[in-house]
Enzyme design. Structure first.
Site, PDB file in Angstrom:
ATOM      1  N   HIS A   1      -8.274   1.262  -4.131  1.00 17.32           N
ATOM      2  CA  HIS A   1      -9.234   1.076  -3.039  1.00 17.32           C
ATOM      3  C   HIS A   1      -9.910   2.426  -2.789  1.00 17.32           C
ATOM      4  O   HIS A   1      -9.297   3.340  -2.252  1.00 17.32           O
ATOM      5  CB  HIS A   1      -8.450   0.583  -1.806  1.00 17.32           C
ATOM      6  CG  HIS A   1      -9.265   0.428  -0.575  1.00 17.32           C
ATOM      7  ND1 HIS A   1      -8.700   0.244   0.676  1.00 17.32           N
ATOM      8  CD2 HIS A   1     -10.615   0.407  -0.371  1.00 17.32           C
ATOM      9  CE1 HIS A   1      -9.652   0.132   1.580  1.00 17.32           C
ATOM     10  NE2 HIS A   1     -10.826   0.234   0.979  1.00 17.32           N
TER      11      HIS A   1
ATOM     12  N   HIS B   1      -1.221  -1.218  -4.286  1.00 14.45           N
ATOM     13  CA  HIS B   1      -2.500  -0.844  -3.676  1.00 14.45           C
ATOM     14  C   HIS B   1      -2.525   0.671  -3.451  1.00 14.45           C
ATOM     15  O   HIS B   1      -1.622   1.239  -2.831  1.00 14.45           O
ATOM     16  CB  HIS B   1      -2.633  -1.591  -2.349  1.00 14.45           C
ATOM     17  CG  HIS B   1      -3.935  -1.423  -1.643  1.00 14.45           C
ATOM     18  ND1 HIS B   1      -5.067  -2.140  -1.977  1.00 14.45           N
ATOM     19  CD2 HIS B   1      -4.293  -0.613  -0.617  1.00 14.45           C
ATOM     20  CE1 HIS B   1      -6.059  -1.797  -1.171  1.00 14.45           C
ATOM     21  NE2 HIS B   1      -5.622  -0.864  -0.335  1.00 14.45           N
TER      22      HIS B   1
ATOM     23  N   SER C   1       0.841  -1.199   0.000  1.00 15.33           N
ATOM     24  CA  SER C   1       0.000   0.000   0.000  1.00 15.33           C
ATOM     25  C   SER C   1       0.878   1.251   0.000  1.00 15.33           C
ATOM     26  O   SER C   1       1.635   1.502   0.939  1.00 15.33           O
ATOM     27  CB  SER C   1      -0.908  -0.003   1.234  1.00 15.33           C
ATOM     28  OG  SER C   1      -1.530   1.254   1.344  1.00 15.33           O
TER      29      SER C   1
ATOM     30  N   MET D   1     -12.057   4.698  -0.910  1.00 16.64           N
ATOM     31  CA  MET D   1     -12.737   4.980   0.362  1.00 16.64           C
ATOM     32  C   MET D   1     -13.431   6.327   0.208  1.00 16.64           C
ATOM     33  O   MET D   1     -13.031   7.360   0.758  1.00 16.64           O
ATOM     34  CB  MET D   1     -11.701   4.990   1.501  1.00 16.64           C
ATOM     35  CG  MET D   1     -11.297   3.586   1.903  1.00 16.64           C
ATOM     36  SD  MET D   1      -9.788   3.553   2.875  1.00 16.64           S
ATOM     37  CE  MET D   1      -8.602   3.558   1.549  1.00 16.64           C
TER      38      MET D   1
ATOM     39  N   MET E   1      -8.949   8.396  -0.480  1.00 16.21           N
ATOM     40  CA  MET E   1      -9.824   8.757   0.655  1.00 16.21           C
ATOM     41  C   MET E   1     -10.382  10.147   0.442  1.00 16.21           C
ATOM     42  O   MET E   1      -9.643  11.051   0.034  1.00 16.21           O
ATOM     43  CB  MET E   1      -9.015   8.763   1.951  1.00 16.21           C
ATOM     44  CG  MET E   1      -8.350   7.463   2.276  1.00 16.21           C
ATOM     45  SD  MET E   1      -7.418   7.646   3.811  1.00 16.21           S
ATOM     46  CE  MET E   1      -6.584   6.061   3.846  1.00 16.21           C
TER      47      MET E   1
ATOM     48  N   ASP F   1      -6.827  -6.118   4.342  1.00 17.37           N
ATOM     49  CA  ASP F   1      -6.176  -4.806   4.332  1.00 17.37           C
ATOM     50  C   ASP F   1      -6.250  -4.188   5.722  1.00 17.37           C
ATOM     51  O   ASP F   1      -7.338  -3.899   6.217  1.00 17.37           O
ATOM     52  CB  ASP F   1      -6.905  -3.924   3.300  1.00 17.37           C
ATOM     53  CG  ASP F   1      -6.312  -2.537   3.164  1.00 17.37           C
ATOM     54  OD1 ASP F   1      -5.234  -2.279   3.725  1.00 17.37           O
ATOM     55  OD2 ASP F   1      -6.938  -1.713   2.463  1.00 17.37           O
TER      56      ASP F   1
ATOM     57  N   ASP G   1      -4.775   3.820  -2.030  1.00 16.45           N
ATOM     58  CA  ASP G   1      -5.897   4.173  -1.167  1.00 16.45           C
ATOM     59  C   ASP G   1      -6.391   5.585  -1.439  1.00 16.45           C
ATOM     60  O   ASP G   1      -5.730   6.559  -1.080  1.00 16.45           O
ATOM     61  CB  ASP G   1      -5.449   4.094   0.299  1.00 16.45           C
ATOM     62  CG  ASP G   1      -5.190   2.664   0.730  1.00 16.45           C
ATOM     63  OD1 ASP G   1      -6.127   1.848   0.672  1.00 16.45           O
ATOM     64  OD2 ASP G   1      -4.050   2.363   1.121  1.00 16.45           O
TER      65      ASP G   1
ATOM     66  N   MET H   1     -11.987  -5.619   5.133  1.00 17.88           N
ATOM     67  CA  MET H   1     -11.163  -4.681   5.908  1.00 17.88           C
ATOM     68  C   MET H   1     -10.861  -5.295   7.272  1.00 17.88           C
ATOM     69  O   MET H   1     -11.767  -5.747   7.978  1.00 17.88           O
ATOM     70  CB  MET H   1     -11.885  -3.342   6.104  1.00 17.88           C
ATOM     71  CG  MET H   1     -11.938  -2.452   4.870  1.00 17.88           C
ATOM     72  SD  MET H   1     -10.342  -2.094   4.111  1.00 17.88           S
ATOM     73  CE  MET H   1      -9.456  -1.245   5.425  1.00 17.88           C
TER      74      MET H   1
HETATM   75  C1  DX5 Z   1      -6.349   1.800   5.534  1.00 16.24           C
HETATM   76  C2  DX5 Z   1      -5.899   1.525   4.123  1.00 16.24           C
HETATM   77  C3  DX5 Z   1      -4.785   0.567   4.041  1.00 16.24           C
HETATM   78  C4  DX5 Z   1      -3.506   0.989   4.733  1.00 16.24           C
HETATM   79  C5  DX5 Z   1      -2.863  -0.253   5.280  1.00 16.24           C
HETATM   80  O1  DX5 Z   1      -7.532   2.482   5.539  1.00 16.24           O
HETATM   81  O2  DX5 Z   1      -6.969   1.001   3.356  1.00 16.24           O
HETATM   82  O3  DX5 Z   1      -4.536   0.132   2.713  1.00 16.24           O
HETATM   83  O4  DX5 Z   1      -2.597   1.654   3.892  1.00 16.24           O
HETATM   84  O5  DX5 Z   1      -1.769   0.105   6.035  1.00 16.24           O
HETATM   85  P1  DX5 Z   1      -1.123  -0.874   7.113  1.00 16.24           P
HETATM   86  O6  DX5 Z   1      -0.644  -2.086   6.395  1.00 16.24           O
HETATM   87  O7  DX5 Z   1      -0.003  -0.038   7.654  1.00 16.24           O
HETATM   88  O8  DX5 Z   1      -2.163  -1.187   8.144  1.00 16.24           O
HETATM   89 ZN    ZN Z   2      -6.539   0.016   1.375  1.00 17.34          ZN
END
Ligand code: DX5
Ligand code: ZN
Length: 222
Positions: free
Chosen positions: A65, A32, A7, A67, A36, A174, A34, A136
């Protein structure tokens, strides 16, 4: 196949190109990303400009991903930025079925994500229409959190349910996955492993290789 999806959220943003090249040449299959929106989750990360500018750093699968509330509004653009696989949260889509169709219509693979407290029954009807389910294992929004133990049982029950129905599903986990606990997720039936801090803290290429070494202990089919 067991897949590692480092990620980017855990990477050093001022050295993104070298971070991406390190994990890619060490053998990670996915990247990956993210996204947000500060609404579906409390934090804001990055979006289209960053994804398109790093697309040329690696040829690995871009696993985005989302969010984001009502992500159907952004799917076309995210796909144009280079996303290969787009995952949306069941909780964020009023019309999940249509949103999955929009992802596929744009030529990407489709994933559906569920938060820790969302039961797997919520996505039961949509299983035949997605390529991946993201369970999750932390509350989404931030990297570096501890995994929530009860989510493992969801992974186990989801794998069983897919097997009963003859669906060869990719199951992604994740949040809070480390070299010390990754076997618990694999034992439960996950085959796409996201990891941010545990990959990028320290030697990203070395950590990637260590994850891949552990994966070899497991059968590669789902
Ligand atoms: C959290 C994200 C993850 C995050 C995971 O909301 O969706 O992808 O980057 O990070 P670690 O592996 O550090 O928990
Ligand atoms: Zn993620």
């Amino acid at each position: 196949m067991i897949i590692l999806a480092p990620s980017v959220l855990g990477a050093d943003f001022k050295n993104l190109e070298s971070e991406l090249k390190a994990v890619s040449s060490a053998g990670a299959q996915y990247i990956h990303l993210d996204v947000m929106d500060g609404d579906f989750v409390p934090s804001i990360s990055f979006g289209m400009p960053l994804i398109s500018s790093i697309r040329s750093c690696t040829d690995k699968v871009f696993d985005v991903h989302m969010m984001v509330k009502e992500p159907y509004r952004y799917i076309k653009e995210i796909r144009q930025c280079g996303a290969d696989l787009i995952t949306v949260h069941a909780e964020a889509c009023l019309h999940l079925d249509s949103t999955i169709k929009v992802i596929r219509k744009n030529g990407a693979k489709a994933g559906v994500a569920i938060n820790p407290s969302t039961p797997i029954s919520v996505i039961d009807l949509i299983l035949p229409f997605v390529d991946m389910v993201l369970v999750m294992t932390v509350n989404p929004g931030f990297g570096g959190q501890e995994r929530i133990p009860y989510t493992l049982d969801k992974v186990y029950r989801l794998r069983k349910r897919c097997q009963e129905r003859g669906i060869p599903m990719d199951i992604q986990v994740d949040g809070g996955v480390t070299l010390d606990n990754v076997r618990e997720f694999l034992d439960a039936g996950a085959n796409v492993i996201v990891s941010g801090s545990a990959v990028f803290k320290g030697d990203a290429a070395g950590n990637t290789r260590k994850f891949l070494e552990i994966f070899k202990e497991y059968p590669q089919s789902v």
